[in-house]
Write a protein that holds these residues in place. Structure first.
Motif, PDB file in Angstrom:
ATOM      1  N   ARG A 122       0.886  -1.156  -0.033  1.00 26.28           N
ATOM      2  CA  ARG A 122      -0.066  -0.033   0.011  1.00 26.28           C
ATOM      3  C   ARG A 122       0.818   1.158  -0.080  1.00 26.28           C
ATOM      4  O   ARG A 122       0.499   2.215  -0.767  1.00 26.28           O
ATOM      5  CB  ARG A 122      -1.244  -0.091   1.266  1.00 26.28           C
ATOM      6  CG  ARG A 122      -1.963   1.178   1.442  1.00 26.28           C
ATOM      7  CD  ARG A 122      -2.813   1.093   2.453  1.00 26.28           C
ATOM      8  NE  ARG A 122      -2.328   0.572   3.697  1.00 26.28           N
ATOM      9  CZ  ARG A 122      -2.427  -0.337   4.347  1.00 26.28           C
ATOM     10  NH1 ARG A 122      -3.212  -1.434   3.842  1.00 26.28           N
ATOM     11  NH2 ARG A 122      -2.056  -0.688   5.592  1.00 26.28           N
ATOM     12  N   ARG A 123       2.035   1.349   0.818  1.00 25.84           N
ATOM     13  CA  ARG A 123       2.719   2.493   0.875  1.00 25.84           C
ATOM     14  C   ARG A 123       3.487   2.606  -0.537  1.00 25.84           C
ATOM     15  O   ARG A 123       3.842   3.768  -1.095  1.00 25.84           O
ATOM     16  CB  ARG A 123       3.795   2.325   1.921  1.00 25.84           C
ATOM     17  CG  ARG A 123       3.439   2.340   3.249  1.00 25.84           C
ATOM     18  CD  ARG A 123       4.218   2.502   4.341  1.00 25.84           C
ATOM     19  NE  ARG A 123       5.245   1.278   4.350  1.00 25.84           N
ATOM     20  CZ  ARG A 123       5.254   0.417   4.861  1.00 25.84           C
ATOM     21  NH1 ARG A 123       4.163   0.023   5.946  1.00 25.84           N
ATOM     22  NH2 ARG A 123       6.351  -0.719   4.761  1.00 25.84           N
ATOM     23  N   GLN A 124       4.059   1.629  -1.070  1.00 27.00           N
ATOM     24  CA  GLN A 124       4.795   1.612  -2.350  1.00 27.00           C
ATOM     25  C   GLN A 124       3.946   2.030  -3.530  1.00 27.00           C
ATOM     26  O   GLN A 124       4.236   2.771  -4.552  1.00 27.00           O
ATOM     27  CB  GLN A 124       5.422   0.266  -2.734  1.00 27.00           C
ATOM     28  CG  GLN A 124       6.698   0.081  -1.588  1.00 27.00           C
ATOM     29  CD  GLN A 124       7.183  -1.147  -1.995  1.00 27.00           C
ATOM     30  OE1 GLN A 124       6.868  -2.156  -2.795  1.00 27.00           O
ATOM     31  NE2 GLN A 124       8.410  -1.493  -1.247  1.00 27.00           N
ATOM     32  N   THR A 125       2.819   1.614  -3.526  1.00 19.66           N
ATOM     33  CA  THR A 125       1.825   1.804  -4.815  1.00 19.66           C
ATOM     34  C   THR A 125       0.815   2.693  -4.797  1.00 19.66           C
ATOM     35  O   THR A 125       0.278   3.234  -5.628  1.00 19.66           O
ATOM     36  CB  THR A 125       1.250   0.400  -5.113  1.00 19.66           C
ATOM     37  OG1 THR A 125       0.478  -0.088  -4.058  1.00 19.66           O
ATOM     38  CG2 THR A 125       2.423  -0.580  -5.594  1.00 19.66           C
ATOM     39  N   GLY A 126       0.742   3.020  -3.319  1.00 20.35           N
ATOM     40  CA  GLY A 126      -0.661   3.974  -3.171  1.00 20.35           C
ATOM     41  C   GLY A 126      -2.113   3.491  -3.343  1.00 20.35           C
ATOM     42  O   GLY A 126      -3.017   4.098  -3.394  1.00 20.35           O
ATOM     43  N   ILE A 127      -2.247   2.169  -3.541  1.00 24.22           N
ATOM     44  CA  ILE A 127      -3.361   1.409  -3.927  1.00 24.22           C
ATOM     45  C   ILE A 127      -3.946   0.938  -2.648  1.00 24.22           C
ATOM     46  O   ILE A 127      -3.204   0.421  -1.621  1.00 24.22           O
ATOM     47  CB  ILE A 127      -3.244   0.294  -4.720  1.00 24.22           C
ATOM     48  CG1 ILE A 127      -2.542   0.409  -6.162  1.00 24.22           C
ATOM     49  CG2 ILE A 127      -4.436  -0.562  -5.005  1.00 24.22           C
ATOM     50  CD1 ILE A 127      -2.121  -0.892  -7.217  1.00 24.22           C
ATOM     51  N   ALA A 128      -5.326   1.152  -2.361  1.00 27.48           N
ATOM     52  CA  ALA A 128      -5.969   0.930  -0.909  1.00 27.48           C
ATOM     53  C   ALA A 128      -5.945  -0.779  -0.967  1.00 27.48           C
ATOM     54  O   ALA A 128      -6.462  -1.493  -1.848  1.00 27.48           O
ATOM     55  CB  ALA A 128      -7.408   1.330  -1.178  1.00 27.48           C
ATOM     56  N   ALA A 129      -5.306  -1.253   0.227  1.00 29.11           N
ATOM     57  CA  ALA A 129      -5.408  -2.977   0.025  1.00 29.11           C
ATOM     58  C   ALA A 129      -5.698  -3.185   1.482  1.00 29.11           C
ATOM     59  O   ALA A 129      -5.211  -2.558   2.467  1.00 29.11           O
ATOM     60  CB  ALA A 129      -3.845  -3.410  -0.164  1.00 29.11           C
ATOM     61  N   GLU A 130      -6.313  -4.126   1.754  1.00 29.50           N
ATOM     62  CA  GLU A 130      -7.018  -4.658   2.838  1.00 29.50           C
ATOM     63  C   GLU A 130      -6.862  -6.012   3.352  1.00 29.50           C
ATOM     64  O   GLU A 130      -7.231  -6.899   2.119  1.00 29.50           O
ATOM     65  CB  GLU A 130      -8.520  -4.351   3.106  1.00 29.50           C
ATOM     66  CG  GLU A 130      -9.307  -4.640   4.216  1.00 29.50           C
ATOM     67  CD  GLU A 130     -10.858  -4.293   4.212  1.00 29.50           C
ATOM     68  OE1 GLU A 130     -11.339  -4.606   5.309  1.00 29.50           O
ATOM     69  OE2 GLU A 130     -11.049  -4.045   3.439  1.00 29.50           O
ATOM     70  N   LEU A 131      -6.523  -6.615   4.337  1.00 29.73           N
ATOM     71  CA  LEU A 131      -6.493  -7.755   4.756  1.00 29.73           C
ATOM     72  C   LEU A 131      -7.814  -8.318   5.673  1.00 29.73           C
ATOM     73  O   LEU A 131      -7.981  -7.738   6.664  1.00 29.73           O
ATOM     74  CB  LEU A 131      -4.974  -8.422   5.591  1.00 29.73           C
ATOM     75  CG  LEU A 131      -5.249  -9.592   6.125  1.00 29.73           C
ATOM     76  CD1 LEU A 131      -4.913 -10.757   4.983  1.00 29.73           C
ATOM     77  CD2 LEU A 131      -3.796  -9.840   6.912  1.00 29.73           C
ATOM     78  N   VAL A 132      -8.439  -9.336   5.311  1.00 29.66           N
ATOM     79  CA  VAL A 132      -9.695  -9.643   5.977  1.00 29.66           C
ATOM     80  C   VAL A 132      -9.336 -11.146   6.262  1.00 29.66           C
ATOM     81  O   VAL A 132      -9.238 -11.988   5.486  1.00 29.66           O
ATOM     82  CB  VAL A 132     -10.891  -9.650   5.204  1.00 29.66           C
ATOM     83  CG1 VAL A 132     -12.159 -10.243   6.120  1.00 29.66           C
ATOM     84  CG2 VAL A 132     -11.175  -8.338   4.774  1.00 29.66           C
TER      85      VAL A 132
END
Length: 646
Positions: free
Chosen positions: A526-536
């Protein structure tokens, strides 16, 4: 022979008891039979008395009927009644003559009674019955004949009374004999009971009592007790067996301390052997190199057998060499001379060639001191093989300066230790081969990752450089201005790919915490790409072993790398569902792709191929689904049957 068999059968206790019981039973049956016979005769005599006495009444009634018929000749019923009375007397005499055993009814067999009964029958047949018949046939009155008939009837009745008295006297005698037989039966019962008690006491109670007393004395450790053998029946055999047991126990008790000492020494030897076996087995389970394992093994068996020297050699099956790995108590000259032997050379090589255990007495094998080990003063040299799974792997020696003879148990122990060492060496080889395979597989995955990222980027840069060279040669500088930014962008992407690969290859689990490691990976993405990523994560299943956790982490990293390069996504969701089955889902909302196109590429799409190979390593199913414009979903499913224990 027959006499001996009969004599031995009569000497049996069961035969004695059965014989005595049968004897008493026979006498009792005879007495009871006599009593029953006398009772039966008395019943017949009583019935005969009744029948004979009835003749008197019948005679009086016949005389009365005939007298009435003479006084009233026209009375119609008197004549048939008189005839029936005659028939009744005939029937009574006939029953007394024939008798009736079922009632019973019969005259006593005495001669006087039979003679008197014969006279009565003659009087009836010759005198009384003919007179009655003649009076019945003539209807006129005949006073003289009637008077004669009455006198004959009185004589007949008197004779019948005499017969009854004779039968009664006979019955009295039989009653006396019946009472006597009953008294005899009572006496026999008393004598039989007393005799059986005495017999049981002599045959059973007394021998059992002696046996019980002997056992009590034996319980009190009086092993000198012996029972008298007074017969050859079962109790005699039992007494003889008791005496033999007492002899055996007395001998055993006398040598008990020696036996205990011997057994104690044997148990101590067995415990020492078990301690050696378990100690060496536990030591060989440690993750140590070959030299350290052989060193510890040789040191332990040398101390146990008090050997003056020893060595461990490993077989090189390809070249046929036997390399000395470790050695104790051997001179430098001996080590240098035999550091590497050929199979078949010397005594040790010969043992390897024949694949048998050998214990050499050097005094008889090498009388001329030609062998180096004999020249150094060793009297006994033993060779025991190292093998595992029917594969010969080498041997170990034990050297003794004093003659040494191994027992069968010691040889078996050393052969077992050779198997244990062989299994440990085989485990070392298998572990090294497994590490090589793991490194090879990981290198293959690294090569695939480089090919999917760096190789393609370098190929692109190579094309751009060729285009730049061609543009410079032909002085098309406007094309150069367009190619240089593309080169700069390609170099930047290659740099990022290399950096990402290095980061992925350096990834490690945080103390076997899969969820924590995945969370760190997603946060970095998320930090490197700026893409919102979530772990469920919905985790409730058994923990995975470390190998499976690493493969799952690498699959997630590869999927995120593909999303970064190709998906143009703005959101990524990584979902874990872990109960009995395990399911990993990675979904992005990117541009997607055509599934048919992916199938046509096959294994040329290295990123997906790498993820599929990693899934196969943990026996999981792997699937990728995508629709252009609707994103991509990567699914990994591991059934609970394929889950390994952590």
């Amino acid at each position: 022979m027959v006499r001996e068999v009969m004599r031995s059968s009569w000497e049996k206790l069961s035969t004695k008891i059965v014989g005595a019981l049968l004897c008493f039973l026979t006498l009792a049956l005879l007495a009871i039979g006599m009593t029953l016979f006398l009772s039966w005769q008395l019943e017949g005599s009583s019935a005969a008395i009744n029948e004979t006495g009835s003749l008197r009444m019948q005679s009086y009634r016949l005389t009365m009927l005939v007298t009435r018929l003479d006084a009233e000749p026209f009375e119609a019923s008197l004549r048939p009644a008189s005839e029936r009375q005659v028939q009744l007397i005939d029937a009574t005499l006939l029953r007394l003559t024939r008798g009736d055993p079922q009632r019973p009814l019969f005259l006593p067999p005495g001669s006087e009674i039979q003679h008197e009964f014969g006279r009565i029958r003659q009087v009836w047949q010759r005198t009384l019955r003919p007179g009655v018949v003649s009076l019945l046939e003539v209807p006129e009155r005949q006073p003289a004949r009637l008077l004669a008939l009455q006198r004959n009837a009185e004589d007949f009745v008197a004779q019948v009374d005499g017969l009854v008295r004779l039968i009664e006297r006979d019955s009295e005698q039989r009653t006396f004999w019946l009472r006597g037989s009953q008294l005899v039966l009572l006496g026999m019962a008393i004598c039989g009971t007393v005799s059986m008690i005495y017999l049981m006491f002599m045959l059973i109670i007394e021998p059992v009592t002696r046996l019980r007393e002997g056992m009590e004395r034996m319980t009190d450790k009086d092993f000198s007790v012996r029972l008298p053998v007074e017969s050859e029946d079962e109790f005699g055999q039992l007494a003889d067996g008791f005496n033999q047991m007492a002899d055996h126990l007395q001998a055993l008790y006398g040598s008990l301390e020696d036996r205990v000492s011997i057994k104690t020494a044997e148990l101590e030897d067995q415990n020492r052997e078990l301690a050696l076996l378990y100690g060496i087995a536990a030591f060989l389970q440690r993750p140590l190199p070959l030299e350290a394992l052989c060193e510890g093994f040789l040191q332990r068996i040398r101390e146990y057998f008090v050997a003056d020297g020893g060595s461990v050699r490993v077989l090189d099956a390809v070249r046929g060499n036997l390399h000395m790995v470790v050695h104790h108590g051997l001179s430098v000259e001996l080590v240098e001379a035999e550091h590497c032997l050929k199979v078949g050379d010397c005594l040790c090589g010969e043992a390897v060639e024949k694949k048998i255990t050998m214990v050499h007495d050097m005094r008889t094998v090498d009388r001329d001191y030609k062998l180096q080990c004999h020249r150094e003063g060793f009297a006994t040299v033993s060779v025991f093989h190292i093998h595992a799974h029917e594969q010969h792997m080498g041997f170990f020696n034990l050297h003794f300066r004093e003659p040494k003879v191994f027992s069968k148990r010691e040889e078996s122990l050393l052969e077992t230790l050779g198997q244990v060492l062989g299994i440990a060496l085989e485990n070392l080889r298998l572990a090294a081969r497994e590490r090589e395979m793991a490194i090879s597989e990981e290198r293959n995955l690294v090569a695939q990752g480089l090919h999917d990222s760096i190789a393609q980027s370098l190929n692109y840069l190579n094309l751009q450089v060729q285009m730049l060279d061609d543009s410079v040669k032909h002085a098309r500088f406007e094309e150069v201005a367009g190619i240089v930014p593309a080169l700069r962008l390609g170099v930047q992407e290659s740099y990022e790919d290399v950096r990402e690969l290095l980061l992925n290859f350096r990834s490690r689990l945080m103390e076997d915490d899969l969820i924590g490691s995945l969370q760190i990976t997603i946060d970095k993405f998320r930090r490197q790409t700026g893409i919102a990523a979530e772990l469920v994560a919905d985790v409730d299943g058994a923990p995975f072993p470390r190998e499976q956790q690493l493969q799952l982490l690498f699959i997630v990293q590869e999927a995120l790398s593909n999303i970064r390069k190709h998906a143009l996504a703005s959101r990524v969701e990584v979902r874990l569902q872990d109960s009995q089955d395990f399911k990993l889902t990675i979904h992005d909302n990117g541009i997607g792709f055509d599934a048919d196109t992916l199938l046509q590429k096959g294994e040329s799409h290295v990123g997906i191929h790498i993820m599929r190979e990693r899934a196969q390593r943990i026996d999981a199913s792997f699937a990728v689904s995508s629709v252009p414009g609707r994103g991509t979903t990567v699914e990994l499913h591991l059934r609970h049957e394929q889950r390994r224990a952590a």
